[in-house]
Design a protein around this motif. Structure first.
Motif, PDB file in Angstrom:
ATOM      1  N   TRP A 126     -23.356  13.562  55.968  1.00 63.69           N
ATOM      2  CA  TRP A 126     -24.803  13.408  55.778  1.00 63.69           C
ATOM      3  C   TRP A 126     -25.350  12.347  56.729  1.00 63.69           C
ATOM      4  CZ3 TRP A 126     -27.356  16.910  53.197  1.00 63.69           C
ATOM      5  CH2 TRP A 126     -26.749  17.584  52.138  1.00 63.69           C
ATOM      6  N   VAL A 167     -32.508  15.579  49.514  1.00 56.62           N
ATOM      7  CA  VAL A 167     -33.593  14.620  49.330  1.00 56.62           C
ATOM      8  C   VAL A 167     -33.214  13.656  48.220  1.00 56.62           C
ATOM      9  CG1 VAL A 167     -34.906  15.855  47.549  1.00 56.62           C
ATOM     10  CG2 VAL A 167     -36.104  14.452  49.206  1.00 56.62           C
ATOM     11  N   GLU A 168     -33.667  12.445  48.351  1.00 56.90           N
ATOM     12  CA  GLU A 168     -33.385  11.389  47.387  1.00 56.90           C
ATOM     13  C   GLU A 168     -34.693  10.655  47.162  1.00 56.90           C
ATOM     14  OE1 GLU A 168     -29.523   9.125  48.142  1.00 56.90           O
ATOM     15  OE2 GLU A 168     -31.080   7.697  48.698  1.00 56.90           O
ATOM     16  N   GLU A 169     -35.207  10.719  45.917  1.00 57.85           N
ATOM     17  CA  GLU A 169     -36.471  10.020  45.676  1.00 57.85           C
ATOM     18  C   GLU A 169     -36.231   8.521  45.745  1.00 57.85           C
ATOM     19  OE1 GLU A 169     -38.172  11.460  42.052  1.00 57.85           O
ATOM     20  OE2 GLU A 169     -38.756  13.366  42.943  1.00 57.85           O
ATOM     21  N   GLU A 171     -36.663   4.819  44.672  1.00 53.30           N
ATOM     22  CA  GLU A 171     -36.932   4.282  43.343  1.00 53.30           C
ATOM     23  C   GLU A 171     -38.187   3.455  43.260  1.00 53.30           C
ATOM     24  OE1 GLU A 171     -33.194   2.345  42.656  1.00 53.30           O
ATOM     25  OE2 GLU A 171     -32.919   3.660  40.954  1.00 53.30           O
ATOM     26  N   LYS A 196     -23.986  10.854  47.163  1.00 48.65           N
ATOM     27  CA  LYS A 196     -23.537  11.965  46.304  1.00 48.65           C
ATOM     28  C   LYS A 196     -24.712  12.362  45.421  1.00 48.65           C
ATOM     29  CE  LYS A 196     -18.808  10.526  46.627  1.00 48.65           C
ATOM     30  NZ  LYS A 196     -17.751   9.760  46.027  1.00 48.65           N
ATOM     31  N   THR A 197     -24.482  13.263  44.458  1.00 50.28           N
ATOM     32  CA  THR A 197     -25.616  13.814  43.712  1.00 50.28           C
ATOM     33  C   THR A 197     -26.156  12.921  42.618  1.00 50.28           C
ATOM     34  OG1 THR A 197     -23.876  15.132  42.707  1.00 50.28           O
ATOM     35  CG2 THR A 197     -25.460  16.278  44.073  1.00 50.28           C
ATOM     36  N   GLY A 198     -26.574  11.719  42.910  1.00 47.08           N
ATOM     37  CA  GLY A 198     -27.314  10.877  41.967  1.00 47.08           C
ATOM     38  C   GLY A 198     -26.471  10.196  40.921  1.00 47.08           C
ATOM     39  N   PHE A 201     -23.602   4.735  41.742  1.00 51.17           N
ATOM     40  CA  PHE A 201     -24.445   3.547  41.760  1.00 51.17           C
ATOM     41  C   PHE A 201     -24.349   2.904  43.129  1.00 51.17           C
ATOM     42  CE2 PHE A 201     -25.598   2.490  37.325  1.00 51.17           C
ATOM     43  CZ  PHE A 201     -25.023   3.582  36.703  1.00 51.17           C
ATOM     44  N   PRO A 202     -25.451   2.851  43.837  1.00 48.15           N
ATOM     45  CA  PRO A 202     -25.377   2.131  45.103  1.00 48.15           C
ATOM     46  C   PRO A 202     -24.964   0.677  44.863  1.00 48.15           C
ATOM     47  CG  PRO A 202     -27.367   3.428  44.979  1.00 48.15           C
ATOM     48  CD  PRO A 202     -26.730   3.476  43.623  1.00 48.15           C
ATOM     49  N   LYS A 205     -27.425  -2.025  43.544  1.00 43.17           N
ATOM     50  CA  LYS A 205     -27.856  -1.884  42.145  1.00 43.17           C
ATOM     51  C   LYS A 205     -26.773  -2.406  41.200  1.00 43.17           C
ATOM     52  CE  LYS A 205     -30.834   1.976  43.204  1.00 43.17           C
ATOM     53  NZ  LYS A 205     -30.450   3.180  43.871  1.00 43.17           N
ATOM     54  N   ILE A 209     -27.234  -5.345  38.347  1.00 46.43           N
ATOM     55  CA  ILE A 209     -26.947  -5.134  36.918  1.00 46.43           C
ATOM     56  C   ILE A 209     -26.023  -6.229  36.403  1.00 46.43           C
ATOM     57  CG2 ILE A 209     -25.754  -3.624  35.261  1.00 46.43           C
ATOM     58  CD1 ILE A 209     -26.727  -1.280  37.108  1.00 46.43           C
ATOM     59  N   VAL A 212     -27.940  -9.504  36.085  1.00 45.66           N
ATOM     60  CA  VAL A 212     -28.876  -9.535  34.950  1.00 45.66           C
ATOM     61  C   VAL A 212     -28.104  -9.654  33.636  1.00 45.66           C
ATOM     62  CG1 VAL A 212     -30.570  -8.163  33.670  1.00 45.66           C
ATOM     63  CG2 VAL A 212     -30.706  -8.299  36.153  1.00 45.66           C
ATOM     64  N   ALA A 213     -27.004  -8.886  33.548  1.00 48.90           N
ATOM     65  CA  ALA A 213     -26.186  -8.949  32.323  1.00 48.90           C
ATOM     66  C   ALA A 213     -25.614 -10.360  32.138  1.00 48.90           C
ATOM     67  CB  ALA A 213     -25.070  -7.913  32.399  1.00 48.90           C
TER      68      ALA A 213
ATOM     69  N   PHE B  29     -33.645  10.793  41.456  1.00 44.86           N
ATOM     70  CA  PHE B  29     -33.523  12.239  41.549  1.00 44.86           C
ATOM     71  C   PHE B  29     -33.074  12.669  42.934  1.00 44.86           C
ATOM     72  CE2 PHE B  29     -34.355  16.552  40.673  1.00 44.86           C
ATOM     73  CZ  PHE B  29     -34.850  17.096  41.854  1.00 44.86           C
ATOM     74  N   THR B  30     -32.183  13.641  43.019  1.00 47.90           N
ATOM     75  CA  THR B  30     -31.804  14.217  44.301  1.00 47.90           C
ATOM     76  C   THR B  30     -31.779  15.733  44.166  1.00 47.90           C
ATOM     77  OG1 THR B  30     -29.431  14.347  43.907  1.00 47.90           O
ATOM     78  CG2 THR B  30     -30.271  12.269  44.802  1.00 47.90           C
TER      79      THR B  30
END
Lengths: 241, 184
Positions: A126, A167-169, A171, A196-198, A201-202, A205, A209, A212-213, B29-30
Motif C-alpha cells: 500500500w 480509504v481510511e477516514e 479521526e 490493515k482493515t481498521g 492500533f496505530p 494511539k 491510551i 491516559v490509563a 472506518f476503512t
C-alpha cells in the motif's frame, strides 16, 4: 455604468479563462470515494470490465504506440480521508502479454511504478496517495508503451491489471492537517505503516491510551494515599484529645 | 472492606479510560475497492479480392477456360483493408503452368499497374497507406495470351497465384518500402 463595466468585463474574462482551462484538467478515468455509500466508484468502465480505469487509448494498441492517461482520485465524502493504492499486477493468464509492455505510474510528480506492465514494482505494498479534504482531488498519471517489436502472436489480445484502492477516514477532523500530509501527496507517518482493515492500533494511539490509563491510575492512587493520611491525622488528633 | 472498594474503584476507572480510548479508535472506518484495468491490442486484416468485368459490371472472378492464342481474360486483382488500422500492402504473383521447361511469360502477360504499384525484390508494393475500409487500385486487370504460343501450350492449365501481405503503417516508416515487420 462605467463602474459596472469595470466590474463585469474582468469577471467575464475570468469566466472565459476558467472555461478554457477546465477541459485541459478533465481526467479520463475516475476513482471516487463516495462517502454516503462508503465505497469506491471506478469510471469509465468498458466492455471488458465494469471497473476499467483505462480508456480508449489503452485499447486496440499497436506496436510502437504510447498510451497516456490522467486518472482523477477524489474524495466525495463529508470527512477528510486518506487514500491508498496498490497493484496486484496482471491477472493470471495475461502475464506473457503484459510483460511486453512498459508501465509507468506517478502521482503528483512522484513516481510509483516503472516496470513491465505485468509486475507490481513500487506498488506491491500500500502506498499513501494523500489525505483528501472533502471534495479534494488528485491526479494519477499513467503511461503504457507497446514495443515496436511486439510479435504478431500478441495481436488482438487483452491483458488485465488489478489495482486496489483503500480509504481510511481521518479521526480528528477538526485538527489541522500536517502540511506534508495533503492531497498533493506527501510523506506522512502512515506512509511508512502497512495499514490493515481498521483493527490495528496505530503506534501513536497505543502510547496515548497507556499514558491516559497511567494518569488515571496515578490520580486514584494519589487520592487513596491522601485520604489515608487524612484519616491517620484525624485519628492522631482524636488520640491526643 | 474499605480497601477492597478502593481497589475496585481504581480498576473500574482505568478500565473505563481504556474502553473510551478503544471506542474512539474503533470509529476508525476503512473500505477497499478493486479496479480491473484492461489493455488490448489491435491487428491488421487485409483481404485479396478478384473480379472479372463481364461488360455488364464486375463479378467475382471464376476460372476461364478455352482461351486461344491472342486472346485475353478479365482478372481484376485488388487488396482491401477490412481491419481497423491503416496498413501498407504488397503482393506477390507466381504462375503454375504444368508445362515442362517452359517459361510462363512465353504464354501469358499481365498489365501491371506501375503507377500505383512499385516492384522490388519479387513484390509489388502499393504506393500509399491503405486506410480501414479502402481498396487499392488494381494490381492488374487483364491476362493476355501470347499470339505465338506453340503446341506445347495446348490444353495447358495456367494458374496465376496472387498473395497479399499487410503490415501496420502506424509507427512504421513513411512508405511501404520503408516499413518493417512484413509477414513471411
Amino acid at each position: 455604468m462605467e463602474r459596472l463595466k469595470k466590474l463585469v468585463i474582468p469577471l467575464l474574462g475570468c469566466l472565459l479563462m476558467l472555461m478554457s482551462i477546465a477541459p485541459a484538467f478533465a481526467a479520463e478515468g475516475n476513482v471516487t470515494y463516495e462517502g454516503d455509500a462508503k465505497e469506491f466508484i471506478f469510471e469509465p468502465g468498458s466492455e471488458y470490465s465494469p471497473t476499467d480505469l483505462f480508456t480508449g487509448q489503452f485499447k486496440d494498441m499497436m506496436p510502437g504506440d504510447v498510451a497516456k492517461e490522467e486518472i482523477q482520485i477524489k474524495n466525495d465524502s463529508k470527512k477528510p480521508v486518506r487514500i491508498y493504492m496498490k497493484s496486484e499486477g496482471s491477472v493470471k493468464g495475461t502475464e506473457d502479454f503484459l510483460k511486453e509492455f512498459s508501465l509507468a505510474v506517478s502521482y503528483n510528480g512522484r513516481g510509483l511504478q516503472e516496470s513491465p506492465a505485468n509486475e507490481t514494482a513500487g506498488l506491491t505494498d500500500w502506498v499513501l496517495l494523500g489525505t483528501y479534504e472533502p471534495g479534494a482531488q488528485g491526479i494519477l498519471n499513467v503511461e503504457l508503451k507497446a514495443p515496436i517489436t511486439l510479435s504478431n502472436e500478441f495481436s488482438e489480445k487483452a491483458g488485465y491489471i488489478n489495482w486496489k484502492f483503500k480509504v481510511e477516514e481521518v479521526e480528528n477532523a477538526g485538527k489541522k492537517i500536517d502540511k506534508d500530509d495533503n492531497a498533493t501527496g506527501g510523506k506522512s507517518l502512515i506512509d511508512r505503516i502497512n495499514p490493515k482493515t481498521g483493527d490495528l492500533f496505530p503506534v501513536v494511539k497505543v502510547i496515548l491510551i497507556i499514558m491516559v490509563a497511567a494518569a488515571a491510575v496515578t490520580l486514584c492512587v494519589t487520592w487513596m494515599v491522601v485520604g489515608k493520611k487524612k484519616k491517620a491525622n484525624k485519628e492522631e488528633e482524636k488520640d491526643n484529645e | 472492606m474499605e480497601n477492597k472498594r478502593k481497589a475496585l474503584f481504581i480498576s473500574a476507572a482505568a478500565l473505563l479510560v481504556m474502553l473510551l480510548a478503544f471506542g474512539a479508535t474503533s470509529a476508525f472506518f476503512t473500505t477497499e475497492g478493486t479496479a480491473q484495468n484492461v489493455v488490448t491490442t489491435g491487428g491488421i486484416d487485409i483481404e485479396l479480392n478478384e473480379f472479372a468485368d463481364t461488360g455488364n459490371g464486375l463479378v467475382d472472378f471464376k476460372d476461364v477456360s478455352g482461351v486461344m492464342p491472342g486472346g485475353e481474360a478479365s482478372k481484376i486483382v485488388v487488396a482491401e483493408n477490412v481491419g481497423s488500422h491503416p496498413a501498407y500492402v504488397k503482393m506477390k504473383v507466381t504462375f503454375d503452368t504444368g508445362v515442362k521447361d517452359k517459361d510462363p511469360s512465353e504464354a501469358i502477360s499481365l498489365n501491371y499497374n506501375k503507377e500505383s504499384w512499385i516492384y522490388k525484390d519479387g513484390f509489388y508494393y502499393y504506393e500509399k497507406e491503405l486506410k480501414p475500409g479502402e481498396s487499392t487500385e488494381p494490381l492488374f486487370t487483364t491476362v493476355y495470351f501470347a499470339e505465338n504460343m506453340d503446341n506445347s501450350w495446348q490444353n495447358a492449365r495456367i494458374k496465376i497465384n496472387v498473395s497479399v501481405y499487410g503490415v501496420q503503417s502506424e509507427n512504421n516508416g513513411k512508405t511501404a518500402l520503408d516499413a518493417g515487420g512484413w509477414p513471411e
